[in-house]
Design an enzyme around this catalytic site. Sequence first.
Site, mmCIF file in Angstrom:
data_model
loop_
_atom_site.group_PDB
_atom_site.id
_atom_site.type_symbol
_atom_site.label_atom_id
_atom_site.label_comp_id
_atom_site.label_asym_id
_atom_site.label_seq_id
_atom_site.Cartn_x
_atom_site.Cartn_y
_atom_site.Cartn_z
ATOM 1 N N HIS A 66 -9.757 2.785 0.749
ATOM 2 C CA HIS A 66 -9.697 1.755 1.713
ATOM 3 C C HIS A 66 -10.833 1.555 2.806
ATOM 4 C CE1 HIS A 66 -7.792 -1.799 4.004
ATOM 5 N NE2 HIS A 66 -6.908 -1.911 2.927
ATOM 6 N N HIS A 85 0.899 -1.227 -0.055
ATOM 7 C CA HIS A 85 -0.162 -0.112 -0.022
ATOM 8 C C HIS A 85 0.908 1.161 0.147
ATOM 9 C CE1 HIS A 85 -3.552 -2.416 0.107
ATOM 10 N NE2 HIS A 85 -3.636 -2.421 1.414
ATOM 11 N N GLU A 132 -12.173 -2.445 -2.848
ATOM 12 C CA GLU A 132 -11.093 -1.458 -3.413
ATOM 13 C C GLU A 132 -11.027 -1.642 -4.659
ATOM 14 O OE1 GLU A 132 -7.516 -2.536 -0.651
ATOM 15 O OE2 GLU A 132 -9.038 -3.554 0.149
#
Length: 347
Positions: free
Chosen positions: A178, A104, A312
């Site tokens: 997210h 991420h 997502e």
Amino acid sequence: MNITENVMTVQGETWREFTLFNDSNMEVSILNFGGIISRIITPDRHGNVENVVLGFENYRDYAVNPAFFGAIIGRVAGRIPNAAFTINNQAYYLDANDGKNHLHGGPNGFHHKLWNADPYETKTTVGVRLSLDSPDMESGYPGNVRINVCYELDNHNRLRITYHAEADRTTPLALTNHTYFNLSGNVTQSVANHHITMKNAGFAELDQEFIPTGSILDPAGTPFDFSSGRPIQDGIQSIHPQNKIVGNGYDHYFLFEKNGDPDVTVYEPESGRTLTVTTNEPGLVLYTSNNLDDGLKLDGGESGRYAGVCLETQKHPAALTNSNFPSILVTPDQPYHTTTTFTINTK
């Protein structure tokens, strides 16, 4: 429709929270820190107005935010194996923050950035425009990148997120949001009874480190087949190796089968809330918080396994090594532009 602003000081930084209100009793709160969606308030079928996303009770906890609650993820959402990739025979080395892998965007990803924020109104919407400049070689990524993300709410309970970015060198980019949804409201129940409908052409097989093997598996006849709808509980209770490998549930990338319908529909039968997701992205990661820590103090309750479900929408970093996945490379001649809309209503 209107917008309010709340200003707070956290660890010496000035954070701004904007709340977008429509005329249908829905409100969305967004922090300029991390571009975080901190609350989404909507009524259920009985008119009870509740929060339907996971967020911290104390805003200071977002400064760490190990679960990435509500945040913009980048430069690349997902895991890059061995924290490295190659473009045009040039190797690039990233920060490893998930064992030996990069997750991420790394420890200094976009979820930890203070974004510039400008609220705005149109005739039919209220919104916030966030902007950020990511310099060349930040966290190991090549190229200077300028990113704009707009959150926009209308009176039909549609929250539209538009991402636009331009780079001066070829570089990977795969942005997402997210947010963890829990349509029961105020974290009163797990998401096990949330029903998901999604027509997908396949899902990415994962190895023991949650890295795609490169194979796209056929969902037919498995708990990964959402074409006729199924509760998340099916994946939690499944003995399918791919459900077991991620801790009993889902943490997989699904490639959409485009047919003009909403890409994903999530229905919570007790509250009557329905969330539809439409996007021009080729797929999404479905994560059912199988590994979410217990005991985090949330707005309305505490965290735990299966407390929320993430949808997502994105391209996947597996594309860096495997042609089965849509490319995530952005060039000076090909800017990045995607849109995802979340719509919440009741039935």
